[in-house]
Design a protein around this motif. Structure first.
Motif, PDB file in Angstrom:
ATOM      1  N   ILE A  39      -9.431   0.994   4.010  1.00 46.99           N
ATOM      2  CA  ILE A  39      -8.358   0.729   3.041  1.00 46.99           C
ATOM      3  C   ILE A  39      -8.737   1.285   1.676  1.00 46.99           C
ATOM      4  CG2 ILE A  39      -7.030  -1.073   1.856  1.00 46.99           C
ATOM      5  CD1 ILE A  39      -7.562  -2.815   4.414  1.00 46.99           C
ATOM      6  N   GLU A  40     -10.005   1.095   1.276  1.00 46.07           N
ATOM      7  CA  GLU A  40     -10.475   1.656   0.005  1.00 46.07           C
ATOM      8  C   GLU A  40     -10.283   3.162  -0.025  1.00 46.07           C
ATOM      9  OE1 GLU A  40     -14.570   0.492  -0.386  1.00 46.07           O
ATOM     10  OE2 GLU A  40     -14.065  -1.538   0.260  1.00 46.07           O
ATOM     11  N   LYS A  41     -10.611   3.803   1.083  1.00 46.83           N
ATOM     12  CA  LYS A  41     -10.479   5.268   1.163  1.00 46.83           C
ATOM     13  C   LYS A  41      -9.016   5.682   1.079  1.00 46.83           C
ATOM     14  CE  LYS A  41     -11.895   9.203   4.000  1.00 46.83           C
ATOM     15  NZ  LYS A  41     -12.597   9.625   5.246  1.00 46.83           N
TER      16      LYS A  41
ATOM     17  N   ILE B  75      -9.614   3.136  -4.132  1.00 51.57           N
ATOM     18  CA  ILE B  75     -10.005   2.042  -5.011  1.00 51.57           C
ATOM     19  C   ILE B  75     -11.372   1.503  -4.599  1.00 51.57           C
ATOM     20  CG2 ILE B  75      -7.654   1.337  -5.573  1.00 51.57           C
ATOM     21  CD1 ILE B  75      -7.878  -0.858  -3.473  1.00 51.57           C
ATOM     22  N   LYS B  76     -11.978   0.709  -5.471  1.00 45.83           N
ATOM     23  CA  LYS B  76     -13.286   0.113  -5.211  1.00 45.83           C
ATOM     24  C   LYS B  76     -13.132  -1.196  -4.445  1.00 45.83           C
ATOM     25  CE  LYS B  76     -14.427  -0.077  -9.529  1.00 45.83           C
ATOM     26  NZ  LYS B  76     -15.248  -0.353 -10.737  1.00 45.83           N
ATOM     27  N   ARG B  77     -14.241  -1.626  -3.816  1.00 44.64           N
ATOM     28  CA  ARG B  77     -14.239  -2.874  -3.043  1.00 44.64           C
ATOM     29  C   ARG B  77     -13.858  -4.063  -3.922  1.00 44.64           C
ATOM     30  NH1 ARG B  77     -16.690  -4.268   1.693  1.00 44.64           N
ATOM     31  NH2 ARG B  77     -15.797  -2.230   2.215  1.00 44.64           N
ATOM     32  N   GLU B  78     -14.411  -4.130  -5.117  1.00 41.04           N
ATOM     33  CA  GLU B  78     -14.117  -5.244  -6.017  1.00 41.04           C
ATOM     34  C   GLU B  78     -12.617  -5.334  -6.315  1.00 41.04           C
ATOM     35  OE1 GLU B  78     -15.365  -6.773 -10.536  1.00 41.04           O
ATOM     36  OE2 GLU B  78     -16.018  -4.827  -9.778  1.00 41.04           O
ATOM     37  N   THR B  79     -11.999  -4.183  -6.554  1.00 38.70           N
ATOM     38  CA  THR B  79     -10.563  -4.151  -6.830  1.00 38.70           C
ATOM     39  C   THR B  79      -9.764  -4.594  -5.622  1.00 38.70           C
ATOM     40  OG1 THR B  79     -10.904  -2.312  -8.361  1.00 38.70           O
ATOM     41  CG2 THR B  79      -8.652  -2.686  -7.592  1.00 38.70           C
ATOM     42  N   LEU B  80     -10.161  -4.117  -4.451  1.00 34.82           N
ATOM     43  CA  LEU B  80      -9.444  -4.474  -3.229  1.00 34.82           C
ATOM     44  C   LEU B  80      -9.528  -5.963  -2.942  1.00 34.82           C
ATOM     45  CD1 LEU B  80      -7.875  -3.720  -0.695  1.00 34.82           C
ATOM     46  CD2 LEU B  80     -10.053  -3.153   0.415  1.00 34.82           C
ATOM     47  N   LEU B  81     -10.721  -6.548  -3.060  1.00 31.39           N
ATOM     48  CA  LEU B  81     -10.869  -7.981  -2.798  1.00 31.39           C
ATOM     49  C   LEU B  81     -10.043  -8.798  -3.787  1.00 31.39           C
ATOM     50  CD1 LEU B  81     -14.698  -8.282  -2.007  1.00 31.39           C
ATOM     51  CD2 LEU B  81     -12.771  -8.093  -0.414  1.00 31.39           C
ATOM     52  N   SER B  82     -10.013  -8.354  -5.023  1.00 29.11           N
ATOM     53  CA  SER B  82      -9.213  -9.052  -6.022  1.00 29.11           C
ATOM     54  C   SER B  82      -7.734  -8.970  -5.678  1.00 29.11           C
ATOM     55  CB  SER B  82      -9.461  -8.445  -7.403  1.00 29.11           C
ATOM     56  OG  SER B  82      -8.597  -9.008  -8.363  1.00 29.11           O
TER      57      SER B  82
ATOM     58  N   TRP C 296       0.826  -1.212   0.000  1.00 31.69           N
ATOM     59  CA  TRP C 296       0.000   0.000   0.000  1.00 31.69           C
ATOM     60  C   TRP C 296       0.856   1.255   0.000  1.00 31.69           C
ATOM     61  CZ3 TRP C 296      -3.512  -1.989   4.556  1.00 31.69           C
ATOM     62  CH2 TRP C 296      -4.182  -3.144   4.124  1.00 31.69           C
ATOM     63  N   ALA C 297       1.972   1.242   0.706  1.00 34.13           N
ATOM     64  CA  ALA C 297       2.868   2.402   0.715  1.00 34.13           C
ATOM     65  C   ALA C 297       3.440   2.639  -0.682  1.00 34.13           C
ATOM     66  CB  ALA C 297       3.999   2.189   1.723  1.00 34.13           C
ATOM     67  N   PHE C 298       3.747   1.554  -1.378  1.00 31.03           N
ATOM     68  CA  PHE C 298       4.248   1.677  -2.758  1.00 31.03           C
ATOM     69  C   PHE C 298       3.195   2.324  -3.647  1.00 31.03           C
ATOM     70  CE2 PHE C 298       4.779  -0.021  -7.062  1.00 31.03           C
ATOM     71  CZ  PHE C 298       6.087   0.366  -7.323  1.00 31.03           C
ATOM     72  N   GLU C 299       1.953   1.899  -3.505  1.00 30.57           N
ATOM     73  CA  GLU C 299       0.881   2.461  -4.322  1.00 30.57           C
ATOM     74  C   GLU C 299       0.611   3.928  -3.995  1.00 30.57           C
ATOM     75  OE1 GLU C 299      -2.636   0.159  -4.365  1.00 30.57           O
ATOM     76  OE2 GLU C 299      -1.590  -1.711  -4.785  1.00 30.57           O
ATOM     77  N   ARG C 300       0.832   4.288  -2.740  1.00 31.16           N
ATOM     78  CA  ARG C 300       0.614   5.659  -2.312  1.00 31.16           C
ATOM     79  C   ARG C 300       1.800   6.557  -2.662  1.00 31.16           C
ATOM     80  NH1 ARG C 300       1.448   5.724   2.523  1.00 31.16           N
ATOM     81  NH2 ARG C 300       0.891   7.927   2.722  1.00 31.16           N
TER      82      ARG C 300
ATOM     83  N   SER D 288     -18.852  -0.979  -1.136  1.00 34.67           N
ATOM     84  CA  SER D 288     -17.811  -0.346  -1.942  1.00 34.67           C
ATOM     85  C   SER D 288     -17.849   1.151  -1.815  1.00 34.67           C
ATOM     86  CB  SER D 288     -17.952  -0.739  -3.415  1.00 34.67           C
ATOM     87  OG  SER D 288     -16.926  -0.152  -4.178  1.00 34.67           O
ATOM     88  N   GLU D 289     -16.694   1.767  -1.958  1.00 29.49           N
ATOM     89  CA  GLU D 289     -16.587   3.213  -2.077  1.00 29.49           C
ATOM     90  C   GLU D 289     -16.889   3.585  -3.525  1.00 29.49           C
ATOM     91  OE1 GLU D 289     -15.546   5.671   0.279  1.00 29.49           O
ATOM     92  OE2 GLU D 289     -16.049   4.068   1.663  1.00 29.49           O
ATOM     93  N   PRO D 290     -17.216   4.826  -3.799  1.00 30.51           N
ATOM     94  CA  PRO D 290     -17.429   5.273  -5.171  1.00 30.51           C
ATOM     95  C   PRO D 290     -16.175   5.053  -5.998  1.00 30.51           C
ATOM     96  CG  PRO D 290     -18.181   6.916  -3.599  1.00 30.51           C
ATOM     97  CD  PRO D 290     -17.465   5.877  -2.818  1.00 30.51           C
ATOM     98  N   PRO D 291     -16.329   4.733  -7.293  1.00 32.45           N
ATOM     99  CA  PRO D 291     -15.169   4.472  -8.142  1.00 32.45           C
ATOM    100  C   PRO D 291     -14.217   5.660  -8.156  1.00 32.45           C
ATOM    101  CG  PRO D 291     -17.193   3.851  -9.256  1.00 32.45           C
ATOM    102  CD  PRO D 291     -17.591   4.581  -8.027  1.00 32.45           C
ATOM    103  N   GLN D 292     -12.915   5.359  -7.986  1.00 33.67           N
ATOM    104  CA  GLN D 292     -11.895   6.383  -8.070  1.00 33.67           C
ATOM    105  C   GLN D 292     -10.722   5.797  -8.830  1.00 33.67           C
ATOM    106  OE1 GLN D 292     -11.277   8.764  -4.510  1.00 33.67           O
ATOM    107  NE2 GLN D 292     -12.944   7.670  -3.509  1.00 33.67           N
ATOM    108  N   GLN D 293      -9.639   6.530  -8.834  1.00 33.94           N
ATOM    109  CA  GLN D 293      -8.483   6.095  -9.611  1.00 33.94           C
ATOM    110  C   GLN D 293      -8.017   4.714  -9.186  1.00 33.94           C
ATOM    111  OE1 GLN D 293      -5.184   8.742  -9.349  1.00 33.94           O
ATOM    112  NE2 GLN D 293      -3.889   7.525 -10.694  1.00 33.94           N
ATOM    113  N   GLY D 294      -7.901   3.779 -10.116  1.00 34.73           N
ATOM    114  CA  GLY D 294      -7.479   2.421  -9.807  1.00 34.73           C
ATOM    115  C   GLY D 294      -5.971   2.271  -9.828  1.00 34.73           C
TER     116      GLY D 294
END
Length: 297
Positions: free
Chosen positions: A253-255, A259-266, A132-136, A283-289
């Motif tokens: 974590i989504e916030k 990212i969306k719930r579907e993306t996070l679970l995947s 997550w730190a890498f993605e941030r 899910s949170e509203p769709p945002q940058q993946g």
């Protein structure tokens, strides 16, 4: 081994400061293999071994702070920098023939299982925190991952040196699911493990930045959120993906990652059938993946 709690926080700090901290048998074996091939081993190779073992990691950090103390212009906050500062040959000389957790707890099989479970949990937390730190685009991913690895250091030490007390705390919580961990710790030990951890960090002169990252009270800081959420997710998913706290963990974590719930679970590689349907659909509203990560190891 301690069978009774010590009188106060200071006594606990003195006890652990005087003790030889054991490491995982696997860590000892990997380091010995590396020492046998010292001409081919780099500091980063050593750091990778150390970062699988929270007790080895804290031994290295505590040593480098005391060894270089007054000569350091700034704190050493990563294992790779600590090994680089020491040098490969001095590293192996300093940490030769370590005591292992398995040898320390050979007569306490319940405690050995308990501490290995906690170590496995913090390894997962460190992997989550790193990803997550890498993605941030965190300024220093290694610092965040190390903070997650060391977040439950005092609990690990308790399992190693006071196994009967650690088992007592665990049993009380298993018997009463509403019993908070801090309450159980105060009942058995007379102190909170978090207070012990902060005191040890001070006594061992560990970097102040790591203290900040490990302190959930600083949760307003994104880097601390990164650590706290990784630790919480690893803790709440220890047995399965049905813990009541997981919906809040996943939403946070989504916030954090946008990212969306579907993306996070995947990304977490959670099979849809292994979690409640309501949890999968939140899910949170769709945002940058972001691109998916590997499964936690």
């Amino acid at each position: 081994m301690l069978n009774e709690p010590l009188q106060d926080l200071e006594a606990w700090v003195i006890f652990f400061s005087d003790a030889e901290i054991p490491i995982l048998r696997r860590t000892a074996r990997l380091l010995e293999d590396a020492r046998q091939n010292i001409d081919k081993i780099s500091g980063r190779d050593i750091a990778k071994i150390v970062l699988q073992d929270p007790l080895m990691a804290v031994r290295v950090l505590a040593y480098i702070q005391s060894f270089h103390g007054k000569h350091l212009r700034s704190d050493i906050t990563t294992i790779a920098n600590a090994v680089m500062m020491l040098g490969v040959e001095p590293f192996f000389s300093r940490f030769e023939s370590p005591v292992t957790i398995e040898a320390t707890l050979k007569s306490e099989p319940q405690a050995l299982l308990g501490v290995l479970q906690v170590i496995r949990r913090v390894q997962r937390a460190a992997k989550y925190a790193n990803d997550w730190a890498f993605e941030r685009h965190d300024m220093n991913v290694d610092e965040v991952a190390l903070a997650a690895l060391l977040h439950d250091l005092a609990e690990i030490l308790l399992w190693c040196f006071a196994p009967r007390l650690a088992i007592d705390i665990r049993d009380r919580q298993q018997a009463d699911k509403t019993l908070r961990s801090t309450t159980a710790q105060e009942q058995v030990l007379g102190i909170r493990l978090f207070d012990l951890q902060l005191a040890l960090c001070g006594a061992w002169h560990l970097p102040g930045l790591l203290n900040t990252l490990m302190d959930d009270a600083n949760a307003h800081l994104p880097r601390v959120q990164n650590v706290t959420l990784a630790v919480n997710l690893a803790r709440h998913s220890t047995s399965d993906w049905k813990d009541a706290a997981l919906p809040d963990d996943l939403s946070a974590i989504e916030k954090l990652l946008h990212i969306k719930r579907e993306t996070l679970l995947s990304r977490l590689d959670i099979p849809a059938e292994s979690i409640p349907q309501s949890l999968a659909n939140e899910s949170e509203p769709p945002q940058q993946g972001m691109p998916p990560n590997d499964q936690a190891q």
